[in-house]
Design a protein around this motif. Structure first.
Motif, PDB file in Angstrom:
ATOM      1  N   MET A   1     -11.073  -0.938   1.195  1.00 40.80           N
ATOM      2  CA  MET A   1     -11.584   0.215   0.447  1.00 40.80           C
ATOM      3  C   MET A   1     -10.948   1.485   0.970  1.00 40.80           C
ATOM      4  O   MET A   1     -10.891   1.716   2.174  1.00 40.80           O
ATOM      5  N   LEU A   2     -10.431   2.323   0.099  1.00 43.65           N
ATOM      6  CA  LEU A   2      -9.840   3.578   0.497  1.00 43.65           C
ATOM      7  C   LEU A   2     -10.921   4.594   0.811  1.00 43.65           C
ATOM      8  O   LEU A   2     -12.007   4.573   0.253  1.00 43.65           O
ATOM      9  N   LEU A   3     -10.584   5.535   1.719  1.00 43.62           N
ATOM     10  CA  LEU A   3     -11.571   6.513   2.132  1.00 43.62           C
ATOM     11  C   LEU A   3     -11.995   7.393   0.968  1.00 43.62           C
ATOM     12  O   LEU A   3     -13.129   7.858   0.902  1.00 43.62           O
ATOM     13  N   SER A   4     -11.085   7.632   0.014  1.00 38.41           N
ATOM     14  CA  SER A   4     -11.422   8.476  -1.129  1.00 38.41           C
ATOM     15  C   SER A   4     -12.449   7.836  -2.036  1.00 38.41           C
ATOM     16  O   SER A   4     -13.040   8.494  -2.888  1.00 38.41           O
ATOM     17  N   GLU A   5     -12.677   6.517  -1.858  1.00 37.20           N
ATOM     18  CA  GLU A   5     -13.643   5.816  -2.700  1.00 37.20           C
ATOM     19  C   GLU A   5     -15.032   5.806  -2.090  1.00 37.20           C
ATOM     20  O   GLU A   5     -15.950   5.190  -2.612  1.00 37.20           O
ATOM     21  N   ALA A   6     -15.220   6.481  -0.961  1.00 34.84           N
ATOM     22  CA  ALA A   6     -16.518   6.503  -0.306  1.00 34.84           C
ATOM     23  C   ALA A   6     -17.530   7.249  -1.155  1.00 34.84           C
ATOM     24  O   ALA A   6     -17.179   8.102  -1.960  1.00 34.84           O
TER      25      ALA A   6
ATOM     26  N   PRO B   1      -1.420  -0.282   7.994  1.00 33.12           N
ATOM     27  CA  PRO B   1      -2.399  -0.628   6.958  1.00 33.12           C
ATOM     28  C   PRO B   1      -2.017  -0.045   5.593  1.00 33.12           C
ATOM     29  O   PRO B   1      -0.940   0.533   5.441  1.00 33.12           O
ATOM     30  N   ASP B   2      -2.941  -0.185   4.644  1.00 28.27           N
ATOM     31  CA  ASP B   2      -2.611   0.114   3.253  1.00 28.27           C
ATOM     32  C   ASP B   2      -2.855   1.559   2.853  1.00 28.27           C
ATOM     33  O   ASP B   2      -2.706   1.894   1.679  1.00 28.27           O
ATOM     34  N   VAL B   3      -3.229   2.417   3.772  1.00 23.69           N
ATOM     35  CA  VAL B   3      -3.520   3.817   3.443  1.00 23.69           C
ATOM     36  C   VAL B   3      -2.295   4.668   3.746  1.00 23.69           C
ATOM     37  O   VAL B   3      -1.912   4.839   4.914  1.00 23.69           O
TER      38      VAL B   3
ATOM     39  N   LYS C   1       8.688  24.046  -1.565  1.00 18.59           N
ATOM     40  CA  LYS C   1       7.391  23.829  -0.928  1.00 18.59           C
ATOM     41  C   LYS C   1       6.349  23.311  -1.909  1.00 18.59           C
ATOM     42  O   LYS C   1       5.288  22.841  -1.497  1.00 18.59           O
ATOM     43  N   THR C   2       6.637  23.419  -3.195  1.00 22.57           N
ATOM     44  CA  THR C   2       5.677  23.004  -4.217  1.00 22.57           C
ATOM     45  C   THR C   2       5.674  21.488  -4.370  1.00 22.57           C
ATOM     46  O   THR C   2       6.732  20.858  -4.466  1.00 22.57           O
ATOM     47  N   ILE C   3       4.476  20.891  -4.384  1.00 20.24           N
ATOM     48  CA  ILE C   3       4.346  19.452  -4.621  1.00 20.24           C
ATOM     49  C   ILE C   3       4.509  19.183  -6.112  1.00 20.24           C
ATOM     50  O   ILE C   3       3.822  19.775  -6.940  1.00 20.24           O
ATOM     51  N   LEU C   4       5.437  18.312  -6.458  1.00 20.50           N
ATOM     52  CA  LEU C   4       5.743  18.010  -7.850  1.00 20.50           C
ATOM     53  C   LEU C   4       4.816  16.923  -8.389  1.00 20.50           C
ATOM     54  O   LEU C   4       4.295  16.101  -7.636  1.00 20.50           O
ATOM     55  N   THR C   5       4.632  16.940  -9.696  1.00 22.04           N
ATOM     56  CA  THR C   5       3.802  15.920 -10.344  1.00 22.04           C
ATOM     57  C   THR C   5       4.564  14.601 -10.397  1.00 22.04           C
ATOM     58  O   THR C   5       5.651  14.521 -10.975  1.00 22.04           O
ATOM     59  N   SER C   6       3.999  13.577  -9.790  1.00 16.53           N
ATOM     60  CA  SER C   6       4.644  12.268  -9.732  1.00 16.53           C
ATOM     61  C   SER C   6       3.640  11.189 -10.114  1.00 16.53           C
ATOM     62  O   SER C   6       2.474  11.467 -10.373  1.00 16.53           O
ATOM     63  N   GLN C   7       4.110   9.961 -10.122  1.00 24.26           N
ATOM     64  CA  GLN C   7       3.264   8.829 -10.480  1.00 24.26           C
ATOM     65  C   GLN C   7       3.320   7.790  -9.364  1.00 24.26           C
ATOM     66  O   GLN C   7       4.312   7.684  -8.635  1.00 24.26           O
ATOM     67  N   GLN C   8       2.234   6.988  -9.258  1.00 22.99           N
ATOM     68  CA  GLN C   8       2.178   5.931  -8.257  1.00 22.99           C
ATOM     69  C   GLN C   8       1.618   4.663  -8.878  1.00 22.99           C
ATOM     70  O   GLN C   8       0.704   4.720  -9.703  1.00 22.99           O
ATOM     71  N   GLY C   9       2.165   3.537  -8.469  1.00 23.42           N
ATOM     72  CA  GLY C   9       1.617   2.260  -8.891  1.00 23.42           C
ATOM     73  C   GLY C   9       0.497   1.833  -7.957  1.00 23.42           C
ATOM     74  O   GLY C   9       0.167   2.524  -6.991  1.00 23.42           O
ATOM     75  N   ASN C  10      -0.095   0.708  -8.257  1.00 24.64           N
ATOM     76  CA  ASN C  10      -1.172   0.188  -7.408  1.00 24.64           C
ATOM     77  C   ASN C  10      -0.603  -0.328  -6.093  1.00 24.64           C
ATOM     78  O   ASN C  10       0.537  -0.787  -6.023  1.00 24.64           O
ATOM     79  N   THR C  11      -1.410  -0.245  -5.042  1.00 24.89           N
ATOM     80  CA  THR C  11      -1.031  -0.835  -3.761  1.00 24.89           C
ATOM     81  C   THR C  11      -1.289  -2.336  -3.838  1.00 24.89           C
ATOM     82  O   THR C  11      -2.403  -2.771  -4.128  1.00 24.89           O
ATOM     83  N   MET C  12      -0.247  -3.129  -3.605  1.00 23.51           N
ATOM     84  CA  MET C  12      -0.340  -4.580  -3.749  1.00 23.51           C
ATOM     85  C   MET C  12      -0.158  -5.258  -2.391  1.00 23.51           C
ATOM     86  O   MET C  12       0.715  -4.872  -1.614  1.00 23.51           O
ATOM     87  N   LYS C  13      -0.996  -6.246  -2.123  1.00 26.17           N
ATOM     88  CA  LYS C  13      -0.906  -6.975  -0.858  1.00 26.17           C
ATOM     89  C   LYS C  13       0.100  -8.091  -0.974  1.00 26.17           C
ATOM     90  O   LYS C  13       0.112  -8.847  -1.944  1.00 26.17           O
ATOM     91  N   THR C  14       0.989  -8.194   0.013  1.00 32.43           N
ATOM     92  CA  THR C  14       1.975  -9.260   0.069  1.00 32.43           C
ATOM     93  C   THR C  14       1.842  -9.955   1.415  1.00 32.43           C
ATOM     94  O   THR C  14       2.382  -9.501   2.404  1.00 32.43           O
ATOM     95  N   LYS C  15       1.062 -11.001   1.448  1.00 29.95           N
ATOM     96  CA  LYS C  15       0.743 -11.742   2.667  1.00 29.95           C
ATOM     97  C   LYS C  15       0.029 -10.821   3.649  1.00 29.95           C
ATOM     98  O   LYS C  15      -1.107 -10.419   3.411  1.00 29.95           O
TER      99      LYS C  15
ATOM    100  N   THR D   1       1.154  -7.736   4.710  1.00 27.11           N
ATOM    101  CA  THR D   1       1.514  -6.333   4.561  1.00 27.11           C
ATOM    102  C   THR D   1       1.279  -5.888   3.118  1.00 27.11           C
ATOM    103  O   THR D   1       0.770  -6.653   2.291  1.00 27.11           O
ATOM    104  N   TYR D   2       1.666  -4.648   2.823  1.00 28.78           N
ATOM    105  CA  TYR D   2       1.423  -4.090   1.501  1.00 28.78           C
ATOM    106  C   TYR D   2       2.704  -3.497   0.923  1.00 28.78           C
ATOM    107  O   TYR D   2       3.663  -3.210   1.659  1.00 28.78           O
ATOM    108  N   MET D   3       2.701  -3.323  -0.390  1.00 34.91           N
ATOM    109  CA  MET D   3       3.810  -2.678  -1.063  1.00 34.91           C
ATOM    110  C   MET D   3       3.264  -1.745  -2.145  1.00 34.91           C
ATOM    111  O   MET D   3       2.157  -1.924  -2.659  1.00 34.91           O
ATOM    112  N   LYS D   4       4.055  -0.740  -2.479  1.00 32.24           N
ATOM    113  CA  LYS D   4       3.644   0.254  -3.467  1.00 32.24           C
ATOM    114  C   LYS D   4       4.899   0.929  -3.992  1.00 32.24           C
ATOM    115  O   LYS D   4       5.890   1.068  -3.269  1.00 32.24           O
ATOM    116  N   TYR D   5       4.896   1.331  -5.252  1.00 30.01           N
ATOM    117  CA  TYR D   5       6.030   2.083  -5.768  1.00 30.01           C
ATOM    118  C   TYR D   5       5.562   3.412  -6.334  1.00 30.01           C
ATOM    119  O   TYR D   5       4.429   3.566  -6.792  1.00 30.01           O
ATOM    120  N   THR D   6       6.434   4.377  -6.261  1.00 31.57           N
ATOM    121  CA  THR D   6       6.153   5.722  -6.747  1.00 31.57           C
ATOM    122  C   THR D   6       7.402   6.256  -7.426  1.00 31.57           C
ATOM    123  O   THR D   6       8.528   5.895  -7.049  1.00 31.57           O
TER     124      THR D   6
END
Length: 339
Positions: free
Chosen positions: A1-6, A176-178, A189-203, A205-210
């Motif tokens: 569970m991610l901390l943001s989901e608390a 870990p996955d966070v 310095k400005t954070i640009l609008t981007s996209q992220q895929g779901n964090t996926m468990k692979t054995k 470890t984890y993987m994610k694409y953005t």
């Protein structure tokens, strides 16, 4: 569970005291990692003196439960839920007004978010820290498990057709996955609008694409993907450079150096890139496949998985039929011929 989901009420980290006195806050490390069978130490720092520190555990699908209370003056520990001293303990930390929780004989079932809390008579509500996510692994926690990036650059076809380009970074083999991901222009310095895929468990470890999509005009600038990860009070930061379309070949060599306060700062990762100006039709075709839409990437991976699964099932069926033919049901295999 991610901390943001608390739960929302647990995100309260400071409460004002009566009479307008400065607020008290509780600070916790974001992530702790421990090895199976060993111990993990979780810290909680109060900004002012508190009489008691309580610890709560929240695991996915279960209610928040109190597991321990530490009397900060008498150093008396009270445990709840049948927990014993050989499993969980607490003591005052080295820093003033701090507390350390020890979770011993770690198992996968100990994973969850651990919250420290203070209940003061003058506080209008219980005070909670932001929580520490505990992950348990079979590997050495000191092993390098930072994200390993693979980058994909805009294709000729995408730029010509959409007048835009997509930079994609595939992050693999991290634990870990966070992780936190931001995109910026190289000198911006400005954070640009981007996209992220779901964090996926692979054995283990984890993987994610953005990915980041920019206009054709912005492709003349360099961009970077900033990846941040925290583990056992150590913070790792990685910058992944994406060159502008005006650069033919970019070379990069990884470099790491210890930063202040146990922070490891990684220099930009240098990657090799071919110019977007095609020299042959074969190169154009290659570049066209360098960058698929992220949804296409996920579709290809899913299709490959189910194709493999279908072949395995088919092989098992054939094995069963052959076994029946060989072990006592020859009539199934004689194609109707009489003996």
């Amino acid at each position: 569970m991610l901390l943001s989901e608390a739960p929302i009420f647990l995100r309260l980290t400071a409460v004002p005291l009566a009479g307008g006195v400065a607020a008290i806050s509780l600070t916790q490390q974001a992530v702790a990692v421990g090895r199976v069978g060993s111990s993990a130490t979780l810290s909680c720092q109060a900004s002012a003196y508190v009489s008691y520190i309580h610890w709560y555990l929240h695991q996915e699908g279960t209610a928040l439960k109190r597991i321990l209370r530490l009397d900060m003056s008498r150093l008396y520990v009270e445990r709840y839920g049948g927990l014993e001293v050989d499993k969980i303990d607490a003591k005052k930390g080295k820093e003033s007004n701090s507390c350390e929780l020890s979770v011993k004989k770690l198992q996968k079932s100990d994973e969850g978010v651990y919250y420290c809390s203070a209940w003061e008579a003058h506080s209008p509500a219980p005070l909670f820290g932001a929580g520490t996510l505990l992950r348990v692994t079979d590997k050495n926690p000191d092993e390098d498990t930072s994200p390993k990036p693979t980058i994909f650059l805009p294709s000729i076809a995408e730029v010509n057709l959409h007048k835009a380009g997509t930079y994609l970074s595939l992050l693999e083999n991290f634990f870990p996955d966070v992780i936190e991901i931001d995109w910026k222009e190289q000198d911006g310095k400005t954070i640009l609008t981007s996209q992220q895929g779901n964090t996926m468990k692979t054995k283990d470890t984890y993987m994610k694409y953005t990915w980041l999509t920019v206009s054709e005009e912005s492709m003349g600038k360099e961009h970077k993907c900033i990846v941040k990860q925290e583990k056992n009070k150590r913070r790792f930061e990685q910058e992944i450079l994406f060159p502008s379309i005006n650069k033919g070949v970019v070379t990069v060599s990884p470099l790491s150096s210890p930063g202040d306060g146990g922070v490891d700062v990684y220099s930009p990762i240098v990657l090799v890139r071919e110019s977007l100006q095609p020299r042959t039709s074969e190169m154009c075709e290659t570049n066209r496949w360098l960058l698929l839409d992220p949804r296409q990437v996920q579709l290809v991976n899913t299709s490959a998985y189910y194709t493999y699964l279908l072949l395995v099932i088919k092989s098992m069926v054939y094995t069963v039929i052959i076994a029946i033919c060989l072990l006592g049901r020859p009539e199934l295999c004689d194609n109707g011929k009489s003996s």
